[in-house]
Design a protein around this motif. Structure first.
Motif, mmCIF file in Angstrom:
data_model
loop_
_atom_site.group_PDB
_atom_site.id
_atom_site.type_symbol
_atom_site.label_atom_id
_atom_site.label_comp_id
_atom_site.label_asym_id
_atom_site.label_seq_id
_atom_site.Cartn_x
_atom_site.Cartn_y
_atom_site.Cartn_z
ATOM 1 N N ARG A 1 6.171 4.501 -14.295
ATOM 2 C CA ARG A 1 6.362 5.953 -14.297
ATOM 3 C C ARG A 1 7.736 6.372 -13.767
ATOM 4 N NH1 ARG A 1 3.235 9.149 -11.178
ATOM 5 N NH2 ARG A 1 3.550 10.851 -12.646
ATOM 6 N N THR A 2 8.647 5.422 -13.515
ATOM 7 C CA THR A 2 9.980 5.799 -13.068
ATOM 8 C C THR A 2 10.965 5.689 -14.225
ATOM 9 O OG1 THR A 2 10.518 3.560 -12.289
ATOM 10 C CG2 THR A 2 9.492 5.074 -10.716
ATOM 11 N N VAL A 3 12.091 6.353 -14.076
ATOM 12 C CA VAL A 3 13.014 6.540 -15.187
ATOM 13 C C VAL A 3 14.014 5.400 -15.310
ATOM 14 C CG1 VAL A 3 14.749 7.818 -13.848
ATOM 15 C CG2 VAL A 3 14.475 8.295 -16.310
ATOM 16 N N LEU B 1 13.583 3.168 -9.593
ATOM 17 C CA LEU B 1 12.919 2.446 -8.507
ATOM 18 C C LEU B 1 12.440 1.100 -9.039
ATOM 19 C CD1 LEU B 1 11.904 2.597 -5.544
ATOM 20 C CD2 LEU B 1 9.704 3.381 -6.472
ATOM 21 N N TYR B 2 12.752 0.044 -8.286
ATOM 22 C CA TYR B 2 12.348 -1.312 -8.656
ATOM 23 C C TYR B 2 11.582 -1.934 -7.493
ATOM 24 C CZ TYR B 2 16.131 -0.685 -12.064
ATOM 25 O OH TYR B 2 16.956 -0.197 -13.040
ATOM 26 N N ARG B 3 10.712 -2.883 -7.808
ATOM 27 C CA ARG B 3 10.028 -3.654 -6.765
ATOM 28 C C ARG B 3 10.183 -5.141 -7.084
ATOM 29 N NH1 ARG B 3 5.843 -6.767 -8.381
ATOM 30 N NH2 ARG B 3 4.406 -5.986 -9.958
ATOM 31 N N SER B 4 10.016 -5.955 -6.058
ATOM 32 C CA SER B 4 10.161 -7.394 -6.229
ATOM 33 C C SER B 4 9.060 -7.942 -7.125
ATOM 34 C CB SER B 4 10.134 -8.100 -4.874
ATOM 35 O OG SER B 4 8.983 -7.741 -4.138
ATOM 36 N N TYR B 5 9.396 -8.968 -7.885
ATOM 37 C CA TYR B 5 8.415 -9.615 -8.761
ATOM 38 C C TYR B 5 7.320 -10.263 -7.918
ATOM 39 C CZ TYR B 5 6.704 -12.146 -12.858
ATOM 40 O OH TYR B 5 5.919 -12.616 -13.895
ATOM 41 N N TYR B 6 7.713 -10.824 -6.778
ATOM 42 C CA TYR B 6 6.768 -11.505 -5.890
ATOM 43 C C TYR B 6 6.484 -10.634 -4.661
ATOM 44 C CZ TYR B 6 8.059 -15.484 -8.785
ATOM 45 O OH TYR B 6 8.289 -16.300 -9.866
ATOM 46 N N SER C 1 0.813 -1.221 0.000
ATOM 47 C CA SER C 1 0.000 0.000 0.000
ATOM 48 C C SER C 1 0.845 1.269 0.000
ATOM 49 C CB SER C 1 -0.933 0.010 1.215
ATOM 50 O OG SER C 1 -0.184 -0.097 2.427
ATOM 51 N N ASP C 2 2.124 1.175 0.395
ATOM 52 C CA ASP C 2 3.017 2.344 0.414
ATOM 53 C C ASP C 2 3.770 2.527 -0.896
ATOM 54 O OD1 ASP C 2 2.252 2.809 2.989
ATOM 55 O OD2 ASP C 2 4.118 2.139 3.924
ATOM 56 N N LEU C 3 3.578 1.622 -1.833
ATOM 57 C CA LEU C 3 4.355 1.661 -3.061
ATOM 58 C C LEU C 3 4.140 2.970 -3.823
ATOM 59 C CD1 LEU C 3 6.262 0.265 -5.031
ATOM 60 C CD2 LEU C 3 4.290 -0.909 -6.028
ATOM 61 N N VAL C 4 2.907 3.466 -3.845
ATOM 62 C CA VAL C 4 2.603 4.709 -4.570
ATOM 63 C C VAL C 4 3.413 5.872 -4.006
ATOM 64 C CG1 VAL C 4 0.810 6.392 -5.119
ATOM 65 C CG2 VAL C 4 0.313 3.948 -5.257
ATOM 66 N N LYS C 5 3.569 5.915 -2.691
ATOM 67 C CA LYS C 5 4.334 6.991 -2.060
ATOM 68 C C LYS C 5 5.785 6.979 -2.542
ATOM 69 C CE LYS C 5 5.756 6.376 2.127
ATOM 70 N NZ LYS C 5 5.779 6.185 3.603
ATOM 71 N N TYR C 6 6.395 5.810 -2.571
ATOM 72 C CA TYR C 6 7.780 5.706 -3.030
ATOM 73 C C TYR C 6 7.876 5.982 -4.534
ATOM 74 C CZ TYR C 6 9.136 3.703 1.470
ATOM 75 O OH TYR C 6 9.395 3.508 2.809
ATOM 76 N N GLN C 7 6.854 5.591 -5.256
ATOM 77 C CA GLN C 7 6.825 5.861 -6.694
ATOM 78 C C GLN C 7 6.849 7.366 -6.958
ATOM 79 O OE1 GLN C 7 3.035 5.474 -8.711
ATOM 80 N NE2 GLN C 7 4.002 4.338 -10.388
ATOM 81 N N GLU C 8 6.009 8.108 -6.249
ATOM 82 C CA GLU C 8 5.960 9.560 -6.445
ATOM 83 C C GLU C 8 7.284 10.217 -6.079
ATOM 84 O OE1 GLU C 8 3.750 11.393 -7.940
ATOM 85 O OE2 GLU C 8 2.614 9.567 -8.373
#
Length: 327
Positions: free
Chosen positions: A160-162, A37-42, A21-28
C-alpha cells in the motif's frame, strides 16, 4: 519479539529496526504522507538492536535470521507492463501445478513496477545465521524465473505504499483479478493505495524440506574448463564477477554500474547487450537511469583499473590480472 529493518524514503536512511507489530503504524504514516517505505526481507531477534547501535547497518550482522513467508519478485526489467503481467500469471500457475499450492496459499501484489508473489515458507527453513545463503541457494535453484532478492541486506516495498518513480502503489490483487483483469486496469487501480483485509491461511501449505539446497552445494552456473584454466570466464576481471553475484546493493549501485559497464565495453560487449544485462542486474533502479549511465560510459570511454577503490575491494586471487594488477 521479532524485528524488521525499515527504510523510509531515501535508501540512505538505513539502520532502523522496529518490532514487526509496529509495521502497520509506519505503513499508515507512509500512506498518509505518500512516501516510500521498505522493510527487510528477513526478520531478526533482539540482537539486531545492539548490532545497529554500533554498525548502523544490517550488512555485517552475524546473528540469527528468520523467515515466515517467501516473497518472489517478478520485476519488469526490460519487459513491457503486459509482458511482466503474463510472467506473473505463469509463475502463479506453476506454483499451483508444480508445488501443490492452492489459491489460499498465494497472494499476488502489483509492486508499483512488477509483481510480488507471496507464499508461506513451503520449505520449512530453520532460523540460523546462514539462513539468507540457504534461502538464496534454494530459491534460485527451484525458481529461476524470479529475481534474486534473497541476500541478507535486502529490503522490499511495504504493501500500500507508493513507488515515486512510477507514481503507482503496491496493491494486493485477488488471484481472479491477476488472471482476468487487463494490465491497464491493474495500473489504473494502483494509482491509489487500495485498502485490503488479509485473511490468515486456512490450509497448511505443503513442506519441501528435502528440496532445500545448502549453500555449499551451489556450483557456478557457467564454467569453461577447470578453475585454473585460462578460458574460465570466472577468472576474467573476477572482481566484477563477484559484484554481479552479490547483486545490486542499494547505496553502491551507481558506482558499481560504472565499473560493470566499463568492463563490458572493454570486453567488446555491444552497447545494446550491455544495457539489457545491466538493466536486469540493477532492477531496483529506474531502467532509464541505468541506460543513461551505460551509454555515458560507452560514449566517454571510462576505464577503471586494479587500483580503483571499488574493484580493489572485490579483488580475487583467482583473477588472471591478480599477479601484476594490470587490468
Amino acid at each position: 519479539m521479532r524485528y524488521c529493518e525499515l527504510v523510509s524514503g531515501n535508501f540512505k536512511n538505513r539502520g532502523l529496526a522496529v518490532p514487526v507489530s509496529d509495521l502497520v503504524k509506519y505503513q499508515e504514516q507512509a500512506v498518509q504522507s505518500a512516501s516510500e517505505l521498505y522493510r527487510s526481507y528477513y526478520f531478526f531477534d533482539g540482537g539486531i538492536l545492539d548490532h545497529l547501535k554500533i554498525r548502523k547497518t544490517v550488512r555485517s550482522y552475524k546473528g540469527i535470521y528468520y523467515l515466515d513467508r517467501i516473497v518472489f519478485d517478478i520485476d519488469i526489467g526490460v519487459d513491457s507492463s503486459n509482458r511482466v503481467h503474463e510472467r506473473a500469471k505463469g509463475f502463479v500457475h506453476a506454483l499451483i501445478e508444480d508445488w501443490d499450492l492452492s489459491e489460499h496459499h498465494i497472494r499476488a501484489w502489483f509492486s508499483g513496477r512488477g509483481f510480488h508473489i507471496v507464499t508461506p515458507d513451503i520449505f520449512g527453513f530453520k532460523p540460523s545465521n546462514s539462513l539468507p545463503q540457504t534461502v538464496r541457494a534454494t530459491l534460485t535453484k527451484h525458481f529461476p524465473d524470479a529475481d534474486d532478492i534473497y541476500d541478507h541486506a535486502r529490503v522490499i516495498r511495504v504493501g500500500r505504499t507508493v513507488n515515486l518513480k512510477t507514481g503507482l502503489y503496491k496493491i494486493l490483487l485477488p488471484l481472479g483479478d491477476l488472471f482476468n483483469k487487463q494490465t491497464d486496469e491493474i495500473l489504473e487501480r494502483a494509482r491509489e493505495p487500495v485498502k485490503v483485509i488479509i485473511e490468515s491461511d486456512e490450509i497448511d501449505p505443503p513442506r519441501n524440506r528435502e528440496k532445500i539446497i545448502p549453500p555449499r552445494e551451489v556450483k557456478p552456473v557457467v564454467t569453461t574448463g577447470g578453475s585454473g584454466s585460462a578460458d574460465n570466464p570466472n577468472r576474467i576481471v573476477a572482481c566484477m564477477q563477484r559484484v554481479i553475484a552479490e547483486g545490486a546493493v542499494p547505496g553502491t549501485r551507481h558506482q558499481k554500474l560504472l565499473r560493470l559497464a566499463s568492463t563490458y565495453r572493454r570486453g567488446g560487449v555491444p552497447l545494446q547487450i550491455a544495457t539489457a544485462g545491466l538493466v536486469s542486474w540493477a532492477h531496483t533502479l529506474n531502467p532509464l537511469e541505468v541506460e543513461r549511465i551505460v551509454k555515458d560510459v560507452y560514449e566517454k570511454g571510462y576505464r577503471f583499473g586494479c587500483d580503483d577503490k571499488v574493484m580493489s575491494a572485490y579483488c580475487d586471487a583467482g583473477c588472471i590480472y591478480y599477479k601484476r594488477k594490470d587490468y
